[in-house]
Design a protein around this motif. Structure first.
Motif, PDB file in Angstrom:
ATOM      1  N   SER A   1     -22.008  -6.916  43.711  1.00 26.61           N
ATOM      2  CA  SER A   1     -20.665  -6.517  43.264  1.00 26.61           C
ATOM      3  C   SER A   1     -19.954  -7.677  42.574  1.00 26.61           C
ATOM      4  CB  SER A   1     -19.830  -6.036  44.458  1.00 26.61           C
ATOM      5  OG  SER A   1     -20.379  -4.869  45.020  1.00 26.61           O
ATOM      6  N   GLY A   2     -20.135  -8.887  43.085  1.00 25.63           N
ATOM      7  CA  GLY A   2     -19.540 -10.054  42.442  1.00 25.63           C
ATOM      8  C   GLY A   2     -20.066 -10.271  41.043  1.00 25.63           C
ATOM      9  N   ILE A   3     -21.365 -10.041  40.841  1.00 29.60           N
ATOM     10  CA  ILE A   3     -21.950 -10.158  39.500  1.00 29.60           C
ATOM     11  C   ILE A   3     -21.342  -9.127  38.560  1.00 29.60           C
ATOM     12  CG2 ILE A   3     -24.096 -10.004  38.181  1.00 29.60           C
ATOM     13  CD1 ILE A   3     -25.555 -10.794  40.814  1.00 29.60           C
ATOM     14  N   ILE A   4     -21.207  -7.889  39.048  1.00 24.98           N
ATOM     15  CA  ILE A   4     -20.626  -6.820  38.226  1.00 24.98           C
ATOM     16  C   ILE A   4     -19.180  -7.139  37.864  1.00 24.98           C
ATOM     17  CG2 ILE A   4     -19.922  -4.392  38.227  1.00 24.98           C
ATOM     18  CD1 ILE A   4     -22.386  -3.818  39.960  1.00 24.98           C
ATOM     19  N   LEU A   5     -18.440  -7.681  38.814  1.00 26.35           N
ATOM     20  CA  LEU A   5     -17.039  -8.025  38.555  1.00 26.35           C
ATOM     21  C   LEU A   5     -16.922  -9.060  37.448  1.00 26.35           C
ATOM     22  CD1 LEU A   5     -15.557  -8.216  42.163  1.00 26.35           C
ATOM     23  CD2 LEU A   5     -15.114  -6.474  40.439  1.00 26.35           C
ATOM     24  N   PHE A   6     -17.829 -10.028  37.414  1.00 31.08           N
ATOM     25  CA  PHE A   6     -17.765 -11.046  36.369  1.00 31.08           C
ATOM     26  C   PHE A   6     -17.995 -10.440  34.987  1.00 31.08           C
ATOM     27  CE2 PHE A   6     -19.953 -13.965  33.498  1.00 31.08           C
ATOM     28  CZ  PHE A   6     -18.994 -14.955  33.377  1.00 31.08           C
ATOM     29  N   SER A   7     -18.841  -9.420  34.903  1.00 31.24           N
ATOM     30  CA  SER A   7     -19.205  -8.848  33.600  1.00 31.24           C
ATOM     31  C   SER A   7     -18.089  -8.012  32.980  1.00 31.24           C
ATOM     32  CB  SER A   7     -20.470  -7.990  33.741  1.00 31.24           C
ATOM     33  OG  SER A   7     -20.230  -6.859  34.556  1.00 31.24           O
ATOM     34  N   GLN A   8     -17.051  -7.694  33.750  1.00 31.14           N
ATOM     35  CA  GLN A   8     -15.938  -6.889  33.245  1.00 31.14           C
ATOM     36  C   GLN A   8     -14.628  -7.669  33.361  1.00 31.14           C
ATOM     37  OE1 GLN A   8     -16.264  -3.829  31.902  1.00 31.14           O
ATOM     38  NE2 GLN A   8     -18.469  -3.687  32.336  1.00 31.14           N
ATOM     39  N   LYS A   9     -13.792  -7.626  32.318  1.00 29.54           N
ATOM     40  CA  LYS A   9     -12.510  -8.318  32.343  1.00 29.54           C
ATOM     41  C   LYS A   9     -11.486  -7.509  33.125  1.00 29.54           C
ATOM     42  CE  LYS A   9     -13.165 -10.723  27.922  1.00 29.54           C
ATOM     43  NZ  LYS A   9     -12.633 -10.952  26.561  1.00 29.54           N
ATOM     44  N   VAL A  10     -10.802  -8.178  34.036  1.00 28.91           N
ATOM     45  CA  VAL A  10      -9.835  -7.500  34.899  1.00 28.91           C
ATOM     46  C   VAL A  10      -8.526  -7.265  34.150  1.00 28.91           C
ATOM     47  CG1 VAL A  10      -8.496  -7.695  37.027  1.00 28.91           C
ATOM     48  CG2 VAL A  10     -10.860  -8.510  36.955  1.00 28.91           C
ATOM     49  N   MET A  11      -7.958  -6.067  34.340  1.00 27.66           N
ATOM     50  CA  MET A  11      -6.655  -5.748  33.761  1.00 27.66           C
ATOM     51  C   MET A  11      -5.798  -5.112  34.852  1.00 27.66           C
ATOM     52  SD  MET A  11      -7.330  -2.264  31.532  1.00 27.66           S
ATOM     53  CE  MET A  11      -7.828  -0.732  32.323  1.00 27.66           C
ATOM     54  N   LEU A  12      -4.489  -5.047  34.605  1.00 24.61           N
ATOM     55  CA  LEU A  12      -3.564  -4.424  35.550  1.00 24.61           C
ATOM     56  C   LEU A  12      -2.652  -3.477  34.782  1.00 24.61           C
ATOM     57  CD1 LEU A  12      -2.521  -4.283  38.466  1.00 24.61           C
ATOM     58  CD2 LEU A  12      -0.896  -6.090  37.900  1.00 24.61           C
ATOM     59  N   ASN A  13      -2.779  -2.176  35.080  1.00 23.73           N
ATOM     60  CA  ASN A  13      -1.899  -1.173  34.493  1.00 23.73           C
ATOM     61  C   ASN A  13      -1.512  -0.173  35.577  1.00 23.73           C
ATOM     62  OD1 ASN A  13      -4.140   0.451  34.840  1.00 23.73           O
ATOM     63  ND2 ASN A  13      -4.692   0.494  32.669  1.00 23.73           N
ATOM     64  N   ALA A  14      -0.810   0.892  35.181  1.00 25.00           N
ATOM     65  CA  ALA A  14      -0.318   1.851  36.166  1.00 25.00           C
ATOM     66  C   ALA A  14      -1.456   2.534  36.916  1.00 25.00           C
ATOM     67  CB  ALA A  14       0.551   2.894  35.471  1.00 25.00           C
ATOM     68  N   ALA A  15      -2.512   2.921  36.188  1.00 25.43           N
ATOM     69  CA  ALA A  15      -3.627   3.631  36.819  1.00 25.43           C
ATOM     70  C   ALA A  15      -4.332   2.754  37.848  1.00 25.43           C
ATOM     71  CB  ALA A  15      -4.617   4.099  35.752  1.00 25.43           C
ATOM     72  N   VAL A  16      -4.563   1.493  37.492  1.00 19.12           N
ATOM     73  CA  VAL A  16      -5.226   0.561  38.414  1.00 19.12           C
ATOM     74  C   VAL A  16      -4.350   0.314  39.637  1.00 19.12           C
ATOM     75  CG1 VAL A  16      -6.041  -1.809  38.699  1.00 19.12           C
ATOM     76  CG2 VAL A  16      -6.581  -0.548  36.598  1.00 19.12           C
ATOM     77  N   THR A  17      -3.066   0.113  39.418  1.00 13.54           N
ATOM     78  CA  THR A  17      -2.138  -0.143  40.525  1.00 13.54           C
ATOM     79  C   THR A  17      -2.110   1.027  41.499  1.00 13.54           C
ATOM     80  OG1 THR A  17      -0.750  -1.533  39.098  1.00 13.54           O
ATOM     81  CG2 THR A  17       0.238  -0.700  41.134  1.00 13.54           C
ATOM     82  N   VAL A  18      -1.989   2.235  40.957  1.00  6.57           N
ATOM     83  CA  VAL A  18      -1.964   3.441  41.805  1.00  6.57           C
ATOM     84  C   VAL A  18      -3.264   3.554  42.598  1.00  6.57           C
ATOM     85  CG1 VAL A  18      -1.993   5.964  41.769  1.00  6.57           C
ATOM     86  CG2 VAL A  18      -0.318   4.718  40.408  1.00  6.57           C
ATOM     87  N   SER A  19      -4.385   3.323  41.935  1.00  6.25           N
ATOM     88  CA  SER A  19      -5.689   3.445  42.602  1.00  6.25           C
ATOM     89  C   SER A  19      -5.824   2.451  43.749  1.00  6.25           C
ATOM     90  CB  SER A  19      -6.819   3.239  41.591  1.00  6.25           C
ATOM     91  OG  SER A  19      -6.827   4.255  40.616  1.00  6.25           O
ATOM     92  N   VAL A  20      -5.425   1.203  43.515  1.00  2.00           N
ATOM     93  CA  VAL A  20      -5.568   0.165  44.539  1.00  2.00           C
ATOM     94  C   VAL A  20      -4.649   0.454  45.730  1.00  2.00           C
ATOM     95  CG1 VAL A  20      -5.220  -2.282  45.045  1.00  2.00           C
ATOM     96  CG2 VAL A  20      -6.330  -1.595  42.916  1.00  2.00           C
TER      97      VAL A  20
END
Length: 319
Positions: free
Chosen positions: A222-241
């Protein structure tokens, strides 16, 4: 209490960080992470679930029915409700709504449950981990795959996909899921329990040797996968978390108290569904090229945030 929180969650953070560093150092890439996840799903996790469950007595199994029901509500009803809200209230596409429902209602129980729940509940953790793994692989993942397939086909076919075809796709994915070791291994263990069949301890120890690798390998991947994608913060991500880390476990806590569940059942159920999002949502997003950054960001922030939220639940829960 502080040592309990550290003992349960620090290994998760460190292993995830090591996977991230491995990706940054280019020792592994996302394709190799998928291979590691495949090893977990085909061998390590099934062996872990089987060895953990088969040591359970029939009486202990019958006593766990309320735990099964609570986790089932969180993962099945939670998925359906989340999909409906995302699809029809917020007017998201079928694919995005399905992935968001999986990210919110699908805790990474099959992947990191052994690390967190195993530390908290020892051998008793096999039951909630098995239930979570079965529900994810027999319901959540097949339904998500069906919705992703239907959306992709409807985009290619302006007239949409016939309902008969949709049923065929669902049935095919369910039958395929039943062939996976992560499904039939705990079901086989369940049959052994009901029939009163016990295995020699030396055989269980042999199964556990590879089974113990489940949490560490899955987190590292999972850590490897996380590195391969750039993290962003928007309404959808906030609601999901927020929904994944707080709303669903709080809802299950209230439900468990309202039905008079005992303290141990409440703790096991709430901590099981408080586990952060599973990496399968990122894997499917990349495969179908839908909401990749959103899913990766949800996974990352849910995992990091779980240090605080799960720590809070460990402190607040009874028992």
């Amino acid at each position: 209490m502080f040592s309990t929180i550290i003992g349960a969650l620090l290994p998760v953070v460190i292993t995830l960080a090591l996977g991230f560093v491995a990706g940054w150092h280019q020792d592994f890439d996302s394709k190799q992470a998928a291979v590691l996840n495949r090893m977990v799903m085909l061998y390590a996790l099934p062996l872990s679930l089987f060895a953990g469950m088969v040591q359970t007595s029939r009486a202990e199994l019958m006593a766990s029915m309320s735990l099964f029901a609570l986790i089932g509500v969180a993962m099945v009803a939670g998925y359906i409700v989340t999909y409906g809200i995302s699809r029809y209230l917020f007017k998201r596409s079928m694919s995005c709504a399905a992935l968001q429902a999986l990210a919110i209602a699908g805790p990474a129980v099959p992947f990191i449950g052994s690390s967190v729940l195993g530390f908290m509940f020892n051998n008793e953790s096999a039951m909630p981990i098995a239930v979570g793994g079965i529900l994810m692989n027999i319901f959540q993942v097949p339904v998500t795959l069906v919705l992703l397939s239907l959306d992709a086909q409807s985009n290619a076919q302006p007239d949409g996909v016939p309902s008969q075809r949709a049923t065929e796709i669902l049935l095919r994915h369910v039958l395929t899921s039943l062939k996976e070791p992560v499904i039939w291994a705990p079901l086989l263990a369940l049959a052994f329990i009901l029939l009163g069949i016990s295995l020699p301890s030396v055989l269980n120890s042999s199964f556990e040797l590879l089974g113990r690798a489940t949490g560490g390998v899955a987190l590292f991947a999972s850590g490897i996968i996380l590195f391969s994608q750039k993290v962003m913060l928007n309404a959808a991500v906030t609601v999901s978390v927020v929904a994944r880390n707080l709303i669903i476990p709080l809802g299950i806590w209230l439900l468990a108290r309202s039905v008079g569940a005992d303290a141990t059942t409440i703790s096991e159920a709430v901590l099981t569904v408080a586990i952060p999002s599973a990496s399968i949502c990122v894997i499917l997003a990349v495969q179908y090229q839908v909401a990749e950054r959103e899913m990766a960001s949800t996974l990352f922030l849910s995992t990091i945030g779980s240090v605080v939220t799960m720590g809070g639940f460990i402190v607040a829960l009874p028992g």
